[in-house]
Design a protein around this motif. Structure first.
Motif, PDB file in Angstrom:
ATOM      1  N   GLU A 295       0.823  -1.211   0.000  1.00  8.72           N
ATOM      2  CA  GLU A 295       0.000   0.000   0.000  1.00  8.72           C
ATOM      3  C   GLU A 295       0.855   1.259   0.000  1.00  8.72           C
ATOM      4  O   GLU A 295       0.518   2.254  -0.640  1.00  8.72           O
ATOM      5  N   ASP A 296       1.967   1.227   0.714  1.00 11.91           N
ATOM      6  CA  ASP A 296       2.806   2.412   0.856  1.00 11.91           C
ATOM      7  C   ASP A 296       4.130   2.258   0.121  1.00 11.91           C
ATOM      8  O   ASP A 296       5.115   2.925   0.460  1.00 11.91           O
ATOM      9  N   LEU A 297       4.147   1.429  -0.890  1.00 13.07           N
ATOM     10  CA  LEU A 297       5.371   1.185  -1.655  1.00 13.07           C
ATOM     11  C   LEU A 297       5.160   1.566  -3.115  1.00 13.07           C
ATOM     12  O   LEU A 297       4.029   1.586  -3.607  1.00 13.07           O
ATOM     13  N   PRO A 298       6.241   1.854  -3.837  1.00 20.01           N
ATOM     14  CA  PRO A 298       6.108   2.226  -5.253  1.00 20.01           C
ATOM     15  C   PRO A 298       5.640   1.061  -6.106  1.00 20.01           C
ATOM     16  O   PRO A 298       5.845  -0.106  -5.754  1.00 20.01           O
ATOM     17  N   THR A 299       5.033   1.372  -7.227  1.00 22.27           N
ATOM     18  CA  THR A 299       4.572   0.337  -8.153  1.00 22.27           C
ATOM     19  C   THR A 299       5.605   0.035  -9.231  1.00 22.27           C
ATOM     20  O   THR A 299       5.406  -0.889 -10.024  1.00 22.27           O
ATOM     21  N   ARG A 300       6.674   0.810  -9.281  1.00 27.34           N
ATOM     22  CA  ARG A 300       7.770   0.555 -10.204  1.00 27.34           C
ATOM     23  C   ARG A 300       9.077   0.503  -9.417  1.00 27.34           C
ATOM     24  O   ARG A 300       9.195   1.081  -8.335  1.00 27.34           O
TER      25      ARG A 300
ATOM     26  N   VAL B 260       7.333 -10.020  12.719  1.00 27.98           N
ATOM     27  CA  VAL B 260       8.310  -9.021  12.266  1.00 27.98           C
ATOM     28  C   VAL B 260       7.700  -7.960  11.348  1.00 27.98           C
ATOM     29  O   VAL B 260       8.361  -6.974  11.019  1.00 27.98           O
ATOM     30  N   LEU B 261       6.451  -8.117  10.948  1.00 24.79           N
ATOM     31  CA  LEU B 261       5.826  -7.157  10.039  1.00 24.79           C
ATOM     32  C   LEU B 261       5.469  -5.876  10.777  1.00 24.79           C
ATOM     33  O   LEU B 261       4.971  -5.907  11.895  1.00 24.79           O
TER      34      LEU B 261
ATOM     35  N   PRO C  58      -4.314 -17.705   8.743  1.00 20.14           N
ATOM     36  CA  PRO C  58      -3.939 -16.424   9.349  1.00 20.14           C
ATOM     37  C   PRO C  58      -4.686 -16.155  10.650  1.00 20.14           C
ATOM     38  O   PRO C  58      -5.879 -16.454  10.777  1.00 20.14           O
ATOM     39  N   ASN C  59      -3.979 -15.594  11.613  1.00 22.11           N
ATOM     40  CA  ASN C  59      -4.561 -15.164  12.875  1.00 22.11           C
ATOM     41  C   ASN C  59      -5.286 -13.839  12.634  1.00 22.11           C
ATOM     42  O   ASN C  59      -4.656 -12.806  12.431  1.00 22.11           O
ATOM     43  N   VAL C  60      -6.609 -13.869  12.637  1.00 21.40           N
ATOM     44  CA  VAL C  60      -7.388 -12.694  12.264  1.00 21.40           C
ATOM     45  C   VAL C  60      -7.124 -11.523  13.198  1.00 21.40           C
ATOM     46  O   VAL C  60      -6.884 -10.389  12.759  1.00 21.40           O
ATOM     47  N   ARG C  61      -7.156 -11.760  14.505  1.00 24.67           N
ATOM     48  CA  ARG C  61      -6.983 -10.670  15.458  1.00 24.67           C
ATOM     49  C   ARG C  61      -5.599 -10.024  15.301  1.00 24.67           C
ATOM     50  O   ARG C  61      -5.464  -8.800  15.297  1.00 24.67           O
ATOM     51  N   GLN C  62      -4.561 -10.852  15.146  1.00 25.66           N
ATOM     52  CA  GLN C  62      -3.211 -10.316  15.016  1.00 25.66           C
ATOM     53  C   GLN C  62      -3.056  -9.525  13.719  1.00 25.66           C
ATOM     54  O   GLN C  62      -2.439  -8.465  13.688  1.00 25.66           O
ATOM     55  N   ASN C  63      -3.634 -10.035  12.644  1.00 21.53           N
ATOM     56  CA  ASN C  63      -3.569  -9.333  11.368  1.00 21.53           C
ATOM     57  C   ASN C  63      -4.318  -8.014  11.412  1.00 21.53           C
ATOM     58  O   ASN C  63      -3.867  -7.001  10.860  1.00 21.53           O
ATOM     59  N   MET C  64      -5.474  -8.011  12.075  1.00 28.12           N
ATOM     60  CA  MET C  64      -6.232  -6.760  12.187  1.00 28.12           C
ATOM     61  C   MET C  64      -5.459  -5.742  12.996  1.00 28.12           C
ATOM     62  O   MET C  64      -5.442  -4.545  12.671  1.00 28.12           O
TER      63      MET C  64
ATOM     64  N   LEU D 275      -2.349  -5.350  13.150  1.00 30.13           N
ATOM     65  CA  LEU D 275      -1.273  -4.819  12.319  1.00 30.13           C
ATOM     66  C   LEU D 275      -1.781  -4.062  11.092  1.00 30.13           C
ATOM     67  O   LEU D 275      -0.994  -3.412  10.402  1.00 30.13           O
ATOM     68  N   ASN D 276      -3.087  -4.145  10.819  1.00 30.30           N
ATOM     69  CA  ASN D 276      -3.596  -3.654   9.535  1.00 30.30           C
ATOM     70  C   ASN D 276      -2.796  -4.270   8.397  1.00 30.30           C
ATOM     71  O   ASN D 276      -2.391  -3.596   7.443  1.00 30.30           O
ATOM     72  N   ALA D 277      -2.536  -5.563   8.528  1.00 32.83           N
ATOM     73  CA  ALA D 277      -1.691  -6.259   7.556  1.00 32.83           C
ATOM     74  C   ALA D 277      -2.389  -6.378   6.212  1.00 32.83           C
ATOM     75  O   ALA D 277      -3.619  -6.430   6.123  1.00 32.83           O
TER      76      ALA D 277
END
Length: 341
Positions: A141-146, A240-241, A260-266, A268-270
């Protein structure tokens, strides 16, 4: 012309060497004389029926290759007879167009110029692994596309399986773009290959403190993970994310369940992105090829033992052996040497 074909799915034993007629390019197509054909995991998986079983037409394996444009059909621009090129997804929806043959006819859009000074070995090693790595690196999301020098300045990228062909390309591209590159491997021999590819830090994922080691290099967490074993590495990845980080999954080596662990991912907004080239779209594939060619021209994507990706050579009549080598997890890149051009 000589070609490797199979008319049924199964083990590498279904592959056979035969003679085929030389095809003529139609509008929008070119005929290539293949010097080197690259073998990827996707090739043996398609041959074996892993992507779906059933009746198939006579098929020529292998998606990647490099060689010389031999003939040009109508309505083709930018390619001429004699051009040195590389090709990818040659057999996608065109079973007879795989690169395990002396000549193949493919759509011109799948063919890219080979930069000056780059050999056919490098060209045949670029397609599927390089574009997969490019796609995995550019979905955040916050990385370049090229990808270009400086595009990843200040970012930390974790490449799982840094000794594989995709991992190797991901390390090289991320470093060329300015990222701090961490990679995980299974032991010392592969660690040496990952370092040769350009990884700044290498961690054995089997270590009990693997997450702590990675956090030592990236206290705030990593921005992006290029993931080859989603099930096995899930807990490590989430440990580590960084918040709003991305996990780009292009394989699940080992087939460990991915839950995937839903609570942990949420928390982190992974962000998860699955990567398979066949449905990405040619606009993104072409953009990736342009960036890869820029990296090749800059000398940033070398292959071979010294660069961390050993090359394993087979002849056309050894195609079955080459497929078995990839299927058995050969470290490095497996190539069919078809012609000296």
């Amino acid at each position: 012309m000589k070609a490797v074909v199979h008319s049924e799915q199964g083990t590498a034993d279904v592959l056979r060497l035969t003679d085929l007629d030389l095809g003529e390019p139609a509008a929008g197509e070119v005929r290539l004389r293949i010097a080197v054909s690259g073998v990827n995991p996707t090739d043996w998986k398609a041959r074996s029926g892993l992507y779906g079983e059933g009746d198939i037409p006579v098929s020529v394996p292998n998606q990647d290759g490099a060689g010389i444009v031999d003939a040009v059909g109508p309505d083709v621009e930018g390619l001429s007879v004699g051009d040195r090129v590389w090709v990818t997804l040659a057999a996608h929806e065109r079973p007879a167009s795989g690169t395990a043959q002396e000549y193949t006819v493919v759509p011109a859009g799948r063919v890219f110029p080979l930069p000056e000074g780059a050999g056919f070995d490098l060209g045949a090693s670029t397609g599927v692994p390089g574009i997969t790595a490019h796609r995995a690196l550019t979905v955040g999301e916050d990385l370049p596309t090229r990808i270009a020098p400086g595009a990843f300045d200040g970012k930390v990228v974790l490449v799982a399986g840094g000794a594989g062909a995709v991992g190797h390309a991901a390390i090289q591209l991320a470093r060329w773009a300015g990222a701090t590159v961490v990679t995980t491997v299974s032991g010392p021999p592969k660690s040496d290959y990952a370092k040769a590819a350009g990884a700044h830090h290498v961690v054995n994922y089997r270590d009990d403190d693997a997450a702590e080691q990675i956090r030592g290099f990236a206290p705030g967490g990593v921005d992006l993970i290029v993931e080859v074993a989603a099930g096995r590495n899930s807990a490590l990845d989430l440990a580590v994310l960084k918040p709003r980080g991305t996990i780009a999954i292009y394989a699940n080596d080992g087939d460990a369940p991915f839950a995937p662990n839903v609570r942990q991912n949420m928390g982190l907004n992974a962000r998860y992105q699955f990567v398979l080239l066949y449905s990405v779209g040619w606009d993104k594939l072409t953009a990736a090829a342009e960036d890869l060619n820029a990296a090749i021209a800059a000398g940033a994507l070398p292959v071979g033992e010294a660069a961390g990706l050993p090359l394993h050579y087979y002849s056309l009549d050894q195609a079955a052996e080459a497929h078995r080598a990839v299927e058995c997890g050969a470290t490095g890149k497996v190539l069919l040497k078809i012609a000296e051009l």
